[in-house]
Scaffold this active site. Structure first.
Site, mmCIF file in Angstrom:
data_model
loop_
_atom_site.group_PDB
_atom_site.id
_atom_site.type_symbol
_atom_site.label_atom_id
_atom_site.label_comp_id
_atom_site.label_asym_id
_atom_site.label_seq_id
_atom_site.Cartn_x
_atom_site.Cartn_y
_atom_site.Cartn_z
ATOM 1 N N CYS A 31 36.397 33.192 57.694
ATOM 2 C CA CYS A 31 37.174 34.388 58.058
ATOM 3 C C CYS A 31 36.386 35.380 58.920
ATOM 4 O O CYS A 31 36.972 36.304 59.486
ATOM 5 C CB CYS A 31 37.683 35.079 56.801
ATOM 6 N N HIS A 39 39.548 42.198 58.488
ATOM 7 C CA HIS A 39 40.085 40.887 58.117
ATOM 8 C C HIS A 39 41.214 41.111 57.113
ATOM 9 O O HIS A 39 41.125 41.954 56.219
ATOM 10 C CB HIS A 39 38.970 40.035 57.508
ATOM 11 N N ASN A 52 46.535 35.683 54.822
ATOM 12 C CA ASN A 52 45.170 35.541 55.327
ATOM 13 C C ASN A 52 45.132 34.349 56.284
ATOM 14 O O ASN A 52 45.404 33.220 55.874
ATOM 15 C CB ASN A 52 44.245 35.316 54.109
HETATM 16 N N1 COA Z 1 51.456 34.403 40.578
HETATM 17 C C1 COA Z 1 51.464 34.910 39.334
HETATM 18 N N2 COA Z 1 50.376 34.997 38.566
HETATM 19 C C2 COA Z 1 49.215 34.566 39.085
HETATM 20 C C3 COA Z 1 49.131 34.032 40.376
HETATM 21 C C4 COA Z 1 50.310 33.951 41.119
HETATM 22 N N3 COA Z 1 50.326 33.457 42.356
HETATM 23 N N4 COA Z 1 47.856 33.701 40.615
HETATM 24 C C5 COA Z 1 47.146 34.019 39.522
HETATM 25 N N5 COA Z 1 47.972 34.534 38.584
HETATM 26 C C6 COA Z 1 47.631 34.991 37.255
HETATM 27 C C7 COA Z 1 46.393 34.320 36.731
HETATM 28 O O1 COA Z 1 46.715 33.061 36.155
HETATM 29 C C8 COA Z 1 45.895 35.301 35.725
HETATM 30 O O2 COA Z 1 46.655 35.163 34.548
HETATM 31 P P1 COA Z 1 45.945 35.234 33.091
HETATM 32 O O3 COA Z 1 45.341 36.616 33.048
HETATM 33 O O4 COA Z 1 47.066 35.016 32.156
HETATM 34 O O5 COA Z 1 44.926 34.157 33.133
HETATM 35 C C9 COA Z 1 46.273 36.647 36.337
HETATM 36 O O6 COA Z 1 47.290 36.368 37.300
HETATM 37 C C10 COA Z 1 45.125 37.368 36.996
HETATM 38 O O7 COA Z 1 44.466 36.417 37.832
HETATM 39 P P2 COA Z 1 43.230 36.813 38.675
HETATM 40 O O8 COA Z 1 42.757 35.633 39.456
HETATM 41 O O9 COA Z 1 42.239 37.519 37.797
HETATM 42 O O10 COA Z 1 43.901 37.881 39.667
HETATM 43 P P3 COA Z 1 43.220 38.856 40.647
HETATM 44 O O11 COA Z 1 43.648 40.226 40.346
HETATM 45 O O12 COA Z 1 41.753 38.583 40.803
HETATM 46 O O13 COA Z 1 43.908 38.450 42.023
HETATM 47 C C11 COA Z 1 43.430 37.246 44.007
HETATM 48 C C12 COA Z 1 43.746 37.160 42.534
HETATM 49 C C13 COA Z 1 43.174 35.840 44.522
HETATM 50 C C14 COA Z 1 44.615 37.855 44.715
HETATM 51 C C15 COA Z 1 42.186 38.135 44.221
HETATM 52 O O14 COA Z 1 41.171 37.712 43.369
HETATM 53 C C16 COA Z 1 41.679 38.121 45.622
HETATM 54 O O15 COA Z 1 42.339 38.558 46.538
HETATM 55 N N6 COA Z 1 40.436 37.662 45.825
HETATM 56 C C17 COA Z 1 39.834 37.665 47.112
HETATM 57 C C18 COA Z 1 40.477 36.617 47.928
HETATM 58 C C19 COA Z 1 39.979 36.634 49.303
HETATM 59 O O16 COA Z 1 39.827 37.651 49.890
HETATM 60 N N7 COA Z 1 39.753 35.421 49.787
HETATM 61 C C20 COA Z 1 39.447 35.173 51.112
HETATM 62 C C21 COA Z 1 38.149 35.710 51.497
HETATM 63 S S1 COA Z 1 38.121 35.641 53.166
#
Ligand code: COA
Length: 334
Positions: free
Chosen positions: A109, A261, A291
């Site tokens: 990215c 980004h 993204n």
């Molecule tokens: N729909 C509904 N629930 C979802 C889900 C979805 N698509 N994806 C995950 N969940 C659930 C999980 O299972 C978890 O449930 P649990 O608590 O019962 O286990 C809960 O939501 C929280 O999951 P978590 O992974 O802790 O969420 P988060 O707040 O960290 O958000 C992302 C997840 C991926 C959106 C976030 O971590 C993120 O944006 N990370 C950076 C990603 C990024 O920038 N990547 C590219 C870098 S260039």
């Protein structure tokens, strides 16, 4: 000497996939995706190749240009159409850029930022205005493209990642122009991904000579530890913003607009808060694109220029962060 960003381009596939459409593959819902990421829809390539998207974006950026003036093509991508030839070579051939040196880079990215950083160095060192090693005064432009078809490497059964990504391309035309201030600073940095928080393996041929354990050791689709990457992103974006401001001798208030980004709205909000900047100064395109890795920054740059709100002399900061792990920022004057 000034290296300016003279023009930009963008191309997206026709198919719009809304959050609710994803319910067909994984258990998720629009409210969760919007609240946790800010994304409402993304584009997915169905009939468009990466080359189609890259060339369409490049043609917009090259509008009105003499193609013979292009001395360099850098394509940033982690999803090339094929390994050989490079996307850069394919773009050069498709557009008939007779004088360009063309190649790809893979820094996920942050790719577009790394592309500008490389192009700036090559232009400054007089490496771009040459044909067969002989200097010219006319070949003074470089084309930097970010293009991705992330839909081909996403695991469509993994709801924590497949909701985040989309396809598209963005391009920028850099020009060596003594009349412009152009790029004021560029800074890139690599961070070791000691926990393999963001990976994607690839398929290799089996050979009769190697141990089986060397073949295909990794999952051949995108795998991400969301919260680890989130923490990295928040820290890295802050660090590269700070460093690029320091290198340019500017403060955050001097920047008219920020083009980060487009991974997650919460990451962008954290950067705005840390630097005490109004969120209105930050381009947000991710709601409609998700993204798009290396294409995110140039697509968002195209979007903000397209609004018409940027004035001559405005200072713009581009920021990238992602797999590798990698991050970088560029400040330039319009
Ligand atoms: N729909 C509904 N629930 C979802 C889900 C979805 N698509 N994806 C995950 N969940 C659930 C999980 O299972 C978890 O449930 P649990 O608590 O019962 O286990 C809960 O939501 C929280 O999951 P978590 O992974 O802790 O969420 P988060 O707040 O960290 O958000 C992302 C997840 C991926 C959106 C976030 O971590 C993120 O944006 N990370 C950076 C990603 C990024 O920038 N990547 C590219 C870098 S260039």
């Amino acid at each position: 000497m000034g290296i300016s960003i003279k023009n930009t381009g963008k191309a997206v596939p026709k198919l719009v996939v809304k959050n609710d459409d994803l319910n067909r593959f994984v258990e998720t819902d629009n409210d969760w995706i919007v609240a946790r990421t800010g994304i409402t829809e993304r584009r997915i390539a169905t009939s468009e190749s990466g080359l189609d998207l890259a060339v369409s974006a490049a043609k917009l950026a090259l509008d009105g240009e003499n193609y013979d003036d292009i001395g360099l093509v850098i394509v940033a991508t982690v999803t090339p159409d094929k390994l050989v030839p490079s996307m850069g070579a394919l773009v050069k051939r498709e557009l008939g850029l007779a004088n360009a040196v063309a190649f790809d880079i893979s820094t996920a990215c942050s790719g577009f930022i790394y592309g500008i950083w490389i192009a700036e160095a090559l232009i400054k060192n007089g490496m771009v205005d040459k044909v067969n090693g002989v200097s010219t005064n006319t070949i003074n432009k470089a084309l930097i493209i970010g293009v991705e078809r992330l839909s081909r490497i996403v695991d469509w059964t993994d709801r924590s990642t497949c909701i985040l990504f989309g396809d598209g391309a963005g391009a920028a035309l850099l020009e060596n122009n003594p009349q412009e201030k152009g790029i004021l600073s560029s800074f890139v940095k690599n961070y070791d991904d000691t926990t393999n928080s963001l990976t994607c393996g690839m398929e290799f041929s089996k050979t009769p000579f190697t141990d089986d354990s060397l073949d295909n050791p990794e999952k051949q689709s995108l795998s991400m530890h969301g919260s680890q990457v989130f923490k990295f992103a928040v820290n890295a974006i802050g660090e590269v913003m700070e460093k690029s401001l320091e290198l340019a001798g500017l403060t955050a208030d001097d920047i008219a607009y920020y083009v980060p980004h487009q991974a997650n709205l919460r990451i962008i909000l954290s950067a705005a808060k840390k630097f005490k900047q109004p969120i209105e100064k930050f381009q947000i395109s991710l709601n409609e694109t998700g993204n798009v890795s290396a294409a995110s920054v140039p697509m968002a740059l195209y979007d903000i220029i397209d609004t018409g709100k940027i004035k001559k002399g405005d200072k713009i900061m581009l920021m990238g962060f992602g797999g590798g792990l990698s991050a970088g920022a560029v400040i330039f004057e319009m």
